[in-house]
Design a protein around this motif. Structure first.
Motif, mmCIF file in Angstrom:
data_model
loop_
_atom_site.group_PDB
_atom_site.id
_atom_site.type_symbol
_atom_site.label_atom_id
_atom_site.label_comp_id
_atom_site.label_asym_id
_atom_site.label_seq_id
_atom_site.Cartn_x
_atom_site.Cartn_y
_atom_site.Cartn_z
ATOM 1 N N HIS A 160 5.376 8.940 -6.913
ATOM 2 C CA HIS A 160 3.955 9.166 -7.184
ATOM 3 C C HIS A 160 3.094 7.983 -6.791
ATOM 4 O O HIS A 160 3.105 6.972 -7.461
ATOM 5 C CB HIS A 160 3.721 9.486 -8.662
ATOM 6 C CG HIS A 160 4.229 10.815 -9.051
ATOM 7 N ND1 HIS A 160 3.665 11.980 -8.624
ATOM 8 C CD2 HIS A 160 5.283 11.175 -9.802
ATOM 9 C CE1 HIS A 160 4.328 13.002 -9.111
ATOM 10 N NE2 HIS A 160 5.320 12.541 -9.816
ATOM 11 N N PHE A 161 2.373 8.142 -5.713
ATOM 12 C CA PHE A 161 1.265 7.265 -5.328
ATOM 13 C C PHE A 161 1.574 5.778 -5.453
ATOM 14 O O PHE A 161 0.789 5.050 -5.998
ATOM 15 C CB PHE A 161 0.014 7.566 -6.155
ATOM 16 C CG PHE A 161 0.113 8.707 -7.106
ATOM 17 C CD1 PHE A 161 0.099 10.005 -6.630
ATOM 18 C CD2 PHE A 161 0.238 8.511 -8.459
ATOM 19 C CE1 PHE A 161 0.189 11.072 -7.491
ATOM 20 C CE2 PHE A 161 0.323 9.583 -9.328
ATOM 21 C CZ PHE A 161 0.298 10.861 -8.834
ATOM 22 N N ASP A 162 2.681 5.339 -4.942
ATOM 23 C CA ASP A 162 3.089 3.975 -5.233
ATOM 24 C C ASP A 162 3.179 3.039 -4.042
ATOM 25 O O ASP A 162 3.257 1.849 -4.227
ATOM 26 C CB ASP A 162 4.459 3.967 -5.894
ATOM 27 C CG ASP A 162 4.431 4.601 -7.248
ATOM 28 O OD1 ASP A 162 3.415 4.485 -7.927
ATOM 29 O OD2 ASP A 162 5.423 5.218 -7.618
ATOM 30 N N MET A 163 3.224 3.529 -2.856
ATOM 31 C CA MET A 163 3.689 2.676 -1.782
ATOM 32 C C MET A 163 2.599 2.026 -0.940
ATOM 33 O O MET A 163 2.819 0.957 -0.399
ATOM 34 C CB MET A 163 4.616 3.490 -0.883
ATOM 35 C CG MET A 163 5.848 3.953 -1.637
ATOM 36 S SD MET A 163 6.834 5.131 -0.742
ATOM 37 C CE MET A 163 7.359 4.193 0.648
ATOM 38 N N ASN A 164 1.454 2.615 -0.779
ATOM 39 C CA ASN A 164 0.513 2.166 0.243
ATOM 40 C C ASN A 164 -0.805 1.663 -0.327
ATOM 41 O O ASN A 164 -1.858 2.047 0.139
ATOM 42 C CB ASN A 164 0.222 3.328 1.197
ATOM 43 C CG ASN A 164 1.479 3.845 1.819
ATOM 44 O OD1 ASN A 164 2.273 3.076 2.322
ATOM 45 N ND2 ASN A 164 1.680 5.147 1.799
ATOM 46 N N PHE A 165 -0.760 0.796 -1.297
ATOM 47 C CA PHE A 165 -1.988 0.475 -1.980
ATOM 48 C C PHE A 165 -2.314 -1.003 -1.964
ATOM 49 O O PHE A 165 -1.458 -1.855 -1.777
ATOM 50 C CB PHE A 165 -1.939 1.023 -3.398
ATOM 51 C CG PHE A 165 -1.811 2.519 -3.360
ATOM 52 C CD1 PHE A 165 -2.932 3.297 -3.246
ATOM 53 C CD2 PHE A 165 -0.579 3.130 -3.332
ATOM 54 C CE1 PHE A 165 -2.838 4.674 -3.141
ATOM 55 C CE2 PHE A 165 -0.465 4.500 -3.233
ATOM 56 C CZ PHE A 165 -1.606 5.269 -3.146
ATOM 57 N N SER A 166 -3.587 -1.328 -2.191
ATOM 58 C CA SER A 166 -4.059 -2.706 -2.168
ATOM 59 C C SER A 166 -3.553 -3.502 -3.352
ATOM 60 O O SER A 166 -3.246 -4.676 -3.222
ATOM 61 C CB SER A 166 -5.588 -2.741 -2.196
ATOM 62 O OG SER A 166 -6.106 -2.227 -1.011
ATOM 63 N N LEU A 202 -7.640 5.762 -7.795
ATOM 64 C CA LEU A 202 -6.237 5.973 -8.100
ATOM 65 C C LEU A 202 -5.947 7.454 -8.257
ATOM 66 O O LEU A 202 -6.854 8.242 -8.541
ATOM 67 C CB LEU A 202 -5.816 5.239 -9.380
ATOM 68 C CG LEU A 202 -6.375 5.794 -10.689
ATOM 69 C CD1 LEU A 202 -5.312 5.800 -11.760
ATOM 70 C CD2 LEU A 202 -7.564 4.966 -11.129
ATOM 71 N N ALA A 203 -4.690 7.792 -8.062
ATOM 72 C CA ALA A 203 -4.226 9.144 -8.340
ATOM 73 C C ALA A 203 -3.853 9.195 -9.810
ATOM 74 O O ALA A 203 -3.139 8.328 -10.302
ATOM 75 C CB ALA A 203 -3.024 9.475 -7.467
ATOM 76 N N GLY A 206 -14.731 3.337 0.565
ATOM 77 C CA GLY A 206 -14.686 1.902 0.314
ATOM 78 C C GLY A 206 -14.198 1.485 -1.058
ATOM 79 O O GLY A 206 -14.509 0.386 -1.512
ATOM 80 N N ALA A 207 -13.435 2.338 -1.714
ATOM 81 C CA ALA A 207 -12.880 1.994 -3.020
ATOM 82 C C ALA A 207 -11.466 1.433 -2.827
ATOM 83 O O ALA A 207 -10.692 1.943 -2.018
ATOM 84 C CB ALA A 207 -12.835 3.223 -3.918
ATOM 85 N N MET A 208 -11.140 0.385 -3.554
ATOM 86 C CA MET A 208 -9.820 -0.216 -3.438
ATOM 87 C C MET A 208 -8.767 0.693 -4.098
ATOM 88 O O MET A 208 -8.911 1.063 -5.263
ATOM 89 C CB MET A 208 -9.792 -1.593 -4.109
ATOM 90 C CG MET A 208 -8.462 -2.311 -3.916
ATOM 91 S SD MET A 208 -8.474 -3.992 -4.572
ATOM 92 C CE MET A 208 -8.196 -3.666 -6.303
ATOM 93 N N PRO A 209 -7.725 1.075 -3.361
ATOM 94 C CA PRO A 209 -6.706 1.967 -3.918
ATOM 95 C C PRO A 209 -5.726 1.210 -4.811
ATOM 96 O O PRO A 209 -5.275 0.109 -4.484
ATOM 97 C CB PRO A 209 -6.001 2.518 -2.678
ATOM 98 C CG PRO A 209 -6.180 1.458 -1.645
ATOM 99 C CD PRO A 209 -7.496 0.799 -1.945
ATOM 100 N N LEU A 210 -5.409 1.811 -5.941
ATOM 101 C CA LEU A 210 -4.479 1.229 -6.899
ATOM 102 C C LEU A 210 -3.181 2.023 -6.939
ATOM 103 O O LEU A 210 -3.193 3.245 -6.906
ATOM 104 C CB LEU A 210 -5.092 1.222 -8.303
ATOM 105 C CG LEU A 210 -6.390 0.449 -8.480
ATOM 106 C CD1 LEU A 210 -6.894 0.610 -9.908
ATOM 107 C CD2 LEU A 210 -6.209 -1.023 -8.126
ATOM 108 N N SER A 211 -2.100 1.306 -7.071
ATOM 109 C CA SER A 211 -0.795 1.924 -7.275
ATOM 110 C C SER A 211 -0.576 2.122 -8.773
ATOM 111 O O SER A 211 -1.090 1.360 -9.589
ATOM 112 C CB SER A 211 0.304 1.015 -6.732
ATOM 113 O OG SER A 211 1.568 1.457 -7.162
ATOM 114 N N THR A 212 0.208 3.113 -9.114
ATOM 115 C CA THR A 212 0.563 3.339 -10.519
ATOM 116 C C THR A 212 2.051 3.076 -10.749
ATOM 117 O O THR A 212 2.590 3.442 -11.785
ATOM 118 C CB THR A 212 0.211 4.775 -10.953
ATOM 119 O OG1 THR A 212 0.944 5.691 -10.147
ATOM 120 C CG2 THR A 212 -1.277 5.027 -10.823
#
Length: 174
Positions: A148-154, A20-21, A129-135
Motif C-alpha cells: 500500500h502506497f509505500d515505495m515512491n514518495f518524498s 497521501l493515500a 504540487g503536494a508532497m507525497p507521503l508514504s504510509t
C-alpha cells in the motif's frame, strides 16, 4: 518529533501541501494525523482509493478520520480489472510455450490495485504540487511487504517505526 520532522522537511523542500493515500487502516490514519498536525488539515489531501477488494468498513473509517481531522477528502475508484485482462491477454499472446493460465496467481490481480494507488498519488503530487507521503512502517519494510502506497514518495513519516509503535501512537491519539 514526527510532526516536527515532517513540517521541517516539507518547509525546507518548498512544499505547502501534502498528499497521501488513506485506506482507513492504522498506518494511513497515523500518517494523516501527523500530516494534519505538521501543516494544518487544510493543506492535507487524503485520497481514498477503493477497489473491488476494499471493504465498506475501511471506506467508512477513512471518511470518519478525514472528517474528524478536517483534512481534504477525495475518493478515486480503482478500476483495474480491464488492465489485468489486457495484461493477461498480452502475456498469453506473447507466450509460445503454452498456456500460462494454469499457473496464474490471483493475488497478482489484488496487488495491481496497490500499484495504481501509487500512480494516482504521484499524479496528484505532480499535478497539484503536494508532497507525497508514504504510509509504510519499518515492520512492513523488514518483511518485504510493500503493498500500500509505500515505495515512491518524498517522505515516509513512520518508516522507522515498527507496527507496534504505530499502534501505540494511534492509541495515544484516539
Amino acid at each position: 518529533v514526527l510532526v516536527l520532522c515532517l513540517r521541517d522537511y516539507a518547509q525546507k523542500s518548498g512544499f505547502e501541501q501534502l498528499v497521501l493515500a488513506s485506506s482507513g487502516g492504522v498506518d494511513s490514519a497515523v500518517v494523516c494525523k501527523i500530516a494534519c498536525d505538521a501543516l494544518g488539515p487544510e493543506n492535507v489531501h487524503a485520497i481514498r482509493m477503493p477497489s473491488i477488494y476494499s471493504s465498506e468498513h475501511s471506506r467508512v473509517d477513512a471518511i470518519e478520520l478525514h472528517e474528524n481531522l478536517g483534512c481534504l477528502d477525495y475518493e478515486v475508484q480503482i478500476e483495474h480489472q480491464s488492465i489485468v485482462d489486457m495484461l493477461k491477454a498480452k502475456y498469453e499472446a506473447g507466450n509460445s510455450m503454452g498456456s500460462l493460465t494454469q499457473s496464474y496467481n490471483q493475488v497478482a490481480d489484488e496487488n495491481m490495485q496497490a500499484r495504481l494507488r501509487d500512480l494516482y498519488v504521484m499524479h496528484f503530487s505532480n499535478a497539484y504540487g503536494a508532497m507525497p507521503l508514504s504510509t509504510g512502517n519499518k515492520t512492513e519494510s523488514a518483511c518485504g511487504y510493500y503493498t500500500h502506497f509505500d515505495m515512491n514518495f518524498s517522505f515516509a513519516p513512520i518508516k522507522d517505526l515498527y507496527k507496534f509503535q504505530v499502534n501505540d501512537i494511534a492509541r495515544l491519539h484516539k
